[in-house]
Design an enzyme around this catalytic site. Structure first.
Site, PDB file in Angstrom:
ATOM      1  N   LYS A  45    -129.991  45.475  58.606  1.00 54.26           N
ATOM      2  CA  LYS A  45    -130.234  44.300  57.755  1.00 54.26           C
ATOM      3  C   LYS A  45    -131.640  44.431  57.174  1.00 54.26           C
ATOM      4  O   LYS A  45    -132.631  44.433  57.903  1.00 54.26           O
ATOM      5  CB  LYS A  45    -130.120  43.005  58.579  1.00 54.26           C
ATOM      6  CG  LYS A  45    -130.599  41.749  57.832  1.00 54.26           C
ATOM      7  CD  LYS A  45    -130.421  40.467  58.666  1.00 54.26           C
ATOM      8  CE  LYS A  45    -131.030  39.251  57.965  1.00 54.26           C
ATOM      9  NZ  LYS A  45    -130.942  38.012  58.770  1.00 54.26           N
TER      10      LYS A  45
ATOM     11  N   LYS B 174    -134.830  26.808  54.963  1.00 53.70           N
ATOM     12  CA  LYS B 174    -135.461  26.761  56.278  1.00 53.70           C
ATOM     13  C   LYS B 174    -136.569  25.707  56.270  1.00 53.70           C
ATOM     14  O   LYS B 174    -137.209  25.504  55.241  1.00 53.70           O
ATOM     15  CB  LYS B 174    -136.094  28.119  56.599  1.00 53.70           C
ATOM     16  CG  LYS B 174    -135.085  29.189  56.978  1.00 53.70           C
ATOM     17  CD  LYS B 174    -135.765  30.440  57.474  1.00 53.70           C
ATOM     18  CE  LYS B 174    -134.734  31.516  57.812  1.00 53.70           C
ATOM     19  NZ  LYS B 174    -133.881  31.155  58.953  1.00 53.70           N
TER      20      LYS B 174
ATOM     21  N   ARG C  35    -125.400  38.342  57.809  1.00 49.55           N
ATOM     22  CA  ARG C  35    -124.037  38.822  58.073  1.00 49.55           C
ATOM     23  C   ARG C  35    -123.319  39.179  56.781  1.00 49.55           C
ATOM     24  O   ARG C  35    -122.443  40.040  56.769  1.00 49.55           O
ATOM     25  CB  ARG C  35    -123.272  37.785  58.911  1.00 49.55           C
ATOM     26  CG  ARG C  35    -123.053  36.464  58.225  1.00 49.55           C
ATOM     27  CD  ARG C  35    -122.733  35.345  59.196  1.00 49.55           C
ATOM     28  NE  ARG C  35    -123.933  34.918  59.936  1.00 49.55           N
ATOM     29  CZ  ARG C  35    -123.942  33.994  60.884  1.00 49.55           C
ATOM     30  NH1 ARG C  35    -122.819  33.391  61.244  1.00 49.55           N
ATOM     31  NH2 ARG C  35    -125.070  33.663  61.491  1.00 49.55           N
TER      32      ARG C  35
HETATM   33  N1  BES Z   1    -133.179  35.606  59.650  1.00 45.48           N
HETATM   34  C1  BES Z   1    -132.571  34.560  60.350  1.00 45.48           C
HETATM   35  C2  BES Z   1    -132.589  34.738  61.868  1.00 45.48           C
HETATM   36  C3  BES Z   1    -133.922  34.768  62.533  1.00 45.48           C
HETATM   37  C4  BES Z   1    -134.396  33.650  63.183  1.00 45.48           C
HETATM   38  C5  BES Z   1    -134.673  35.906  62.577  1.00 45.48           C
HETATM   39  C6  BES Z   1    -135.615  33.676  63.829  1.00 45.48           C
HETATM   40  C7  BES Z   1    -135.900  35.955  63.220  1.00 45.48           C
HETATM   41  C8  BES Z   1    -136.364  34.822  63.850  1.00 45.48           C
HETATM   42  C9  BES Z   1    -131.100  34.392  59.917  1.00 45.48           C
HETATM   43  O1  BES Z   1    -130.805  34.790  58.644  1.00 45.48           O
HETATM   44  C10 BES Z   1    -130.777  32.943  60.051  1.00 45.48           C
HETATM   45  O2  BES Z   1    -131.354  32.173  59.361  1.00 45.48           O
HETATM   46  N2  BES Z   1    -129.849  32.614  60.942  1.00 45.48           N
HETATM   47  C11 BES Z   1    -129.452  31.285  61.163  1.00 45.48           C
HETATM   48  C12 BES Z   1    -127.952  31.266  61.192  1.00 45.48           C
HETATM   49  C13 BES Z   1    -127.368  29.900  61.178  1.00 45.48           C
HETATM   50  C14 BES Z   1    -127.600  29.276  59.835  1.00 45.48           C
HETATM   51  C15 BES Z   1    -125.903  29.979  61.466  1.00 45.48           C
HETATM   52  C16 BES Z   1    -130.017  30.822  62.498  1.00 45.48           C
HETATM   53  O3  BES Z   1    -130.014  31.617  63.437  1.00 45.48           O
HETATM   54  O4  BES Z   1    -130.466  29.695  62.583  1.00 45.48           O
HETATM   55 ZN    ZN Z   2    -132.076  36.261  57.829  1.00 45.35          ZN
HETATM   56 ZN    ZN Z   3    -131.093  33.245  57.218  1.00 44.78          ZN
END
Ligand code: BES
Ligand code: ZN
Ligand code: ZN
Length: 503
Positions: free
Chosen positions: A265, A277, A351
């Site tokens: 990724k 976010k 994903r």
């Molecule tokens: N890049 C983030 C995941 C992440 C979180 C990486 C903290 C490093 C540190 C990913 O793309 C994301 O935002 N995931 C979400 C998924 C959710 C929306 C289902 C998450 O984990 O909150």
């Molecule tokens: Zn991400």
């Molecule tokens: Zn994300």
């Protein structure tokens, strides 16, 4: 580390720092008495007085300096001789590396003889020394104009040993290759997102390809549109930066068969998109390409060591931005595989990127797949910041992977992926899959979604959201990017070059 020297007589060594490892009860070790006699007969006295510690990872300078060719002597405690493993040695040498950086040493000599036990050969020690010191001395150069970054590096490493010179040197070289590759990956992750764009990442991959004679293909937006990579394109839709699908091929054999696919990724910045976010959650999202960095780091090791195994690396790279053009929740997109996806959350973008990258890897002949990604905050909730989360659909492949991770000391813990999890990923009124089934145990949904595209190909998913970036200095390096999984991926490829997996 430009020069590696093996020298049996420490009196002949010139180095800024001499490092002496002292396990518990060194007097029981073959060679210790000889060492004491030739180095300093005061050693037993210092040990007795507690001026030199045998406690693991305890570093002390030599209590009294004598006239020597090196400026400093450090003793490092190694703990119980029997408990010593390659991983503990790597940690000890990384601790030494940090100390060397502090004193701005440019050369170091290591006395290795007493470090060995029945599990550890002199070569293991030499490997761990080069790797640990390489990892421990790392510092990101950064962009401060009054730079306080470390500007001296270890130029010369001397191993004090009378064992076979060529073998020890070779072991050190391999350790150095591993450390350098991890540090390169760390650099990529530490780079700011305005500098490390997808295009820059592709340029970096081109440099690797040139250096190691890999085949390279870089797909831009137009090529992705032609192929129908609707998933990565959706993530890129709100960006002014071109997306890149970076493909590196290392062909070890005449036939392109038995291919390991490493898929990363490479989200160069993750704002979350319209599922934005929160402001505290966004800072640090420059590191959302940690999976891509791990794959590129592993490819550098593969390029150097050239194992007998075909490898394809596929990196999906883009940022995830907000604009009038950006994709949004409720969109339905069509992936390269043909599967349709209902977007419920634009922050579950990794994903989507991986879906197309994994499909591309399969179409390009990958027989085994490992995807590596900073995929979910869920893995941090489940396992903390020091364990990589894993999913798999293949026991034998995973077993082999775990052996590699034990060798490298990179902790991995597997979570289950059940039929009911899959059902939830496949639940949608309008499409084949949805990209965000819920927050409960959502590391599994993230990885499981990628697994839908791996299908029946043996596959391992690695969620490094917790392990890719360290909030504070740790055993093997400073705060910031860790370069996690570079070593394990490369070690796995090396192992698989030597062994056949059982069905
Ligand atoms: N890049 C983030 C995941 C992440 C979180 C990486 C903290 C490093 C540190 C990913 O793309 C994301 O935002 N995931 C979400 C998924 C959710 C929306 C289902 C998450 O984990 O909150
Ligand atoms: Zn991400
Ligand atoms: Zn994300």
């Amino acid at each position: 580390m430009k020069t590696i020297i093996v020298e049996p007589n420490f009196n002949k060594v010139e180095a800024d720092v001499l490092v002496i490892g002292v396990p518990e009860h060194p007097e029981n070790i073959v060679g210790w008495d000889g060492f004491v006699n030739s180095f300093s007969t005061r050693l037993p006295e210092w040990l007795k007085a507690g001026d030199i510690k045998t406690t693991f990872n305890k570093i002390v300078p030599m209590p009294a300096m004598e006239e020597r060719d090196y400026k400093r002597v450090f003793f490092i405690g190694l703990g119980a001789q029997k408990a010593l493993t390659e991983d503990r040695l790597r940690q000890a040498f990384a601790a030494i590396g940090k100390e060397l950086a502090n004193v701005k040493a440019t050369s170091v000599a290591i006395w290795t003889a007493p470090f060995t036990n029945d599990k550890l050969t002199c070569e293991d020690v030499a490997f761990a020394a080069a790797e640990g010191i390489g990892l421990g001395t790392y510092k990101f150069a950064g962009y401060r104009t009054d730079s306080n970054a470390r500007d001296v590096a270890i130029e010369a490493l001397t191993i004090l040993s009378s064992s076979d010179e060529d073998e020890l040197k070779a072991a050190c070289e391999v350790g150095k290759v591993y450390a350098d590759a991890v540090n390169e990956a760390r650099n990529l992750v530490n780079m700011p997102p305005n500098i490390l764009t997808a295009t820059k990442m592709a340029d970096y991959a081109r440099e690797l390809a040139e250096k190691y004679d890999f085949d390279i293909e870089v797909l831009g937006k137009k090529e992705m549109e032609e192929l129908g990579m609707g998933a990565i394109l959706a993530v890129n839709q709100g960006s002014v930066e071109e997306p890149k699908l970076i493909v590196l091929k290392y062909a070890a054999t005449e036939q392109w068969e038995d291919v390991i696919g490493l898929v990363g990724k490479g989200v160069t910045y993750d704002t979350g998109g319209y599922s934005l976010k929160p402001r505290e959650g966004m800072v640090g999202m420059k590191g959302d390409m940690g999976g891509a960095a791990a794959v590129l780091g592993a490819m550098a090791i593969i390029g150097e060591l050239r194992p007998q195994k075909n490898v394809i690396a596929v990196i999906g790279s883009t940022d995830n931005m907000v604009s009038g053009d950006a994709f949004k929740p409720d969109d339905v997109i069509t992936s390269l595989s043909g599967k349709t996806i209902e977007v419920l959350n634009t922050d579950a973008e990794g994903r989507l990127v991986l879906a197309d990258a994994v499909t591309y890897a399969k179409q390009a002949g990958a027989d085994y797949l490992i995807d590596v990604a900073t995929l979910t905050g869920g893995v941090i909730v489940a396992l903390g910041n020091d364990k990589t989360g894993a999913l798999t659909n293949d026991e034998a492949f995973f077993e082999e992977f775990m052996q590699a991770s034990i060798e490298t000391g990179e902790f991995v813990w597997r979570l289950p992926l059940t039929e009911s999890d899959k059902k939830r990923i496949r639940k949608s009124d309008v499409a084949d899959l949805n990209n965000s089934p819920g927050r409960d145990g959502h590391m599994i949904f993230g990885g499981g979604f990628v697994g839908e595209f791996a299908g029946t190909t043996p596959w391992i998913h690695l969620d490094i959201a917790g392990t890719s970036d360290a909030a504070a200095a740790h055993d093997l390096g400073p705060k910031g990017a860790t370069g996690v999984m570079v070593r394990t991926l490369a070690t796995l490829v090396e192992r698989m070059a030597d062994t056949e997996l059982e069905d």
